[in-house]
Enzyme design. Structure first.
Site, short mmCIF file in Angstrom:
data_model
loop_
_atom_site.label_atom_id
_atom_site.label_comp_id
_atom_site.label_asym_id
_atom_site.label_seq_id
_atom_site.Cartn_x
_atom_site.Cartn_y
_atom_site.Cartn_z
N HIS A 1 -9.45 4.72 -2.39
CA HIS A 1 -8.68 4.84 -1.27
C HIS A 1 -9.47 5.38 -0.22
CE1 HIS A 1 -4.37 3.47 -2.12
NE2 HIS A 1 -4.93 3.40 -3.18
N ASP B 1 0.78 -1.29 0.01
CA ASP B 1 0.06 0.14 -0.15
C ASP B 1 0.97 1.33 0.19
OD1 ASP B 1 -2.38 1.40 0.19
OD2 ASP B 1 -2.50 1.23 2.42
N HIS B 2 0.69 2.03 -0.81
CA HIS B 2 1.29 3.46 -0.94
C HIS B 2 2.86 3.38 -1.10
CE1 HIS B 2 -1.99 6.02 -0.94
NE2 HIS B 2 -2.49 5.18 0.00
N SER C 1 -12.92 3.84 4.45
CA SER C 1 -13.77 3.31 5.65
C SER C 1 -14.99 4.12 6.02
CB SER C 1 -12.73 3.48 6.93
OG SER C 1 -11.56 2.44 7.01
N ARG D 1 -3.91 -13.21 25.12
CA ARG D 1 -4.70 -13.92 24.18
C ARG D 1 -6.02 -13.64 24.40
NH1 ARG D 1 -2.34 -19.75 25.48
NH2 ARG D 1 -2.75 -18.74 27.58
ZN LIG Z 1 -4.33 5.06 0.59
#
Ligand SMILES: [Zn+2]
Length: 330
Positions: free
Chosen positions: A217, A83-84, A220, A287
């Protein structure tokens, strides 16, 4: 099965009219959470590592965590993507590590902050394409700049992609996929209100070059319920908005094939750890809280795999290797 080249995964997504999420990873629990979601929903998947992730994992750990994901999930096509990437050098490193796809973000200079000119972007991206294709590795480029900053990447300046320039860029560089700036933004603090995206840019590019998959991109959704968990258990995140699933679905309809998601995974893990530790003051077994974080990543990613339409497509095609791709590029 071995790691799959991204070009094939995105071309198949175009045929099937769906999107594939590219999920950022930095550790075992993230990868396991994502792979549980992919396996359960039978989804092809892109796991991606930023330069920050390479540094954090000392590179070799990310390589073998991805190898473990492949061995543990023989029926799921998995892409390992950089990524990037900020230079030919960084992309070479990733290829040497066994990545089957790299992003050369030539929209910014090597400092990942200063915007480049069109010609500078073409030059560096083309050099990566020439190098990567010799190894059968796919290349994603980017034209235009997004708002926001994440993992040290971003100029803070929004410059939407000009569709004519995008068509020219694809022809000049030979990229396998192109990230567009259509008004999305990196990081958690994207928007104050529901964003208006420049989705027509997608149509303009697809109309003229339908064979090159497009990438979004900063996608989210920053769901309020994830922010709420963090803030309910001692966190202090400001109110913010991301890209709603309905906007992403519309973008996929118009031709987006790869959707980058980093922030939502971070929020999910942070909330789960905060909640677990607040509710179990005597806990000290990693955990227990990392297990809760892994479960939260799984839930978040599973929703996306269903929302993006990726679910059910893992067995649609016979995955190629980068060896196969070498012949294709020749
Ligand atoms: Zn990005």
């Amino acid at each position: 099965m071995s790691l799959v080249p991204m070009k094939q995964v995105l071309n198949e997504a175009a045929k099937g009219d769906y999107g594939v999420g590219a999920y950022n990873v930095n550790n075992m629990e993230q990868i396991q959470g994502i792979m549980k979601a992919a396996s359960e929903t039978s989804s092809p998947v892109i796991i991606q590592a930023s330069r920050g992730a390479l540094k954090y994992t000392n590179m070799v750990y990310i390589k073998y965590l991805a190898a473990a994901a492949v061995e543990d999930n023989p029926d799921i096509p998995i892409v390992l993507h950089l990524d990037h990437g900020n230079s030919l050098e960084t992309c070479k490193q990733a290829i040497e590590l066994g990545f089957t796809s790299v992003m050369m973000d030539g929209s910014l200079k090597e400092d990942s902050k200063t915007p480049t000119t069109f010609d500078e972007n073409v030059e560096v991206t083309r050099s990566v394409v020439e190098y990567a294709h010799k190894f059968g590795v796919s290349v994603e480029g980017e034209l235009g700049t997004l708002g926001g900053i994440e993992d040290g990447v971003g100029s803070g300046e929004v410059k939407l992609t000009d569709p004519d320039a995008a068509v020219e860029f694809i022809k000049l560089t030979g990229v396998d996929a192109l990230a567009l700036a259509i008004g999305t933004s990196h990081g958690a603090y994207k928007f104050k209100a529901k964003p208006t995206l420049a989705l027509d840019i997608i149509n303009e590019v697809v109309k003229r070059i339908p064979e090159v998959p497009l990438v979004m991109h900063g996608s989210s959704s920053v769901p309020p319920e994830l922010i709420e968990v963090i803030n309910n258990y001692g966190g202090k995140l400001e109110k913010t908005m991301g890209v709603p699933m309905e906007s992403i679905k519309e973008a996929i309809k118009r031709g987006i094939r790869k959707i980058n998601v980093d922030t939502d995974g971070r929020l999910a893990m942070t909330g789960a750890v905060r909640k677990y530790l607040s509710e179990h003051l005597d806990a000290f077994d990693p955990r227990s809280y990392f297990g809760a974080a892994r479960e939260a990543v799984y839930q978040t990613v599973k929703e996306k795999m269903i929302g993006f339409g990726t679910a059910g497509h893992a067995g649609d095609y016979k995955p190629l290797t980068i060896e196969d791709m070498k012949a294709v590029y020749k």
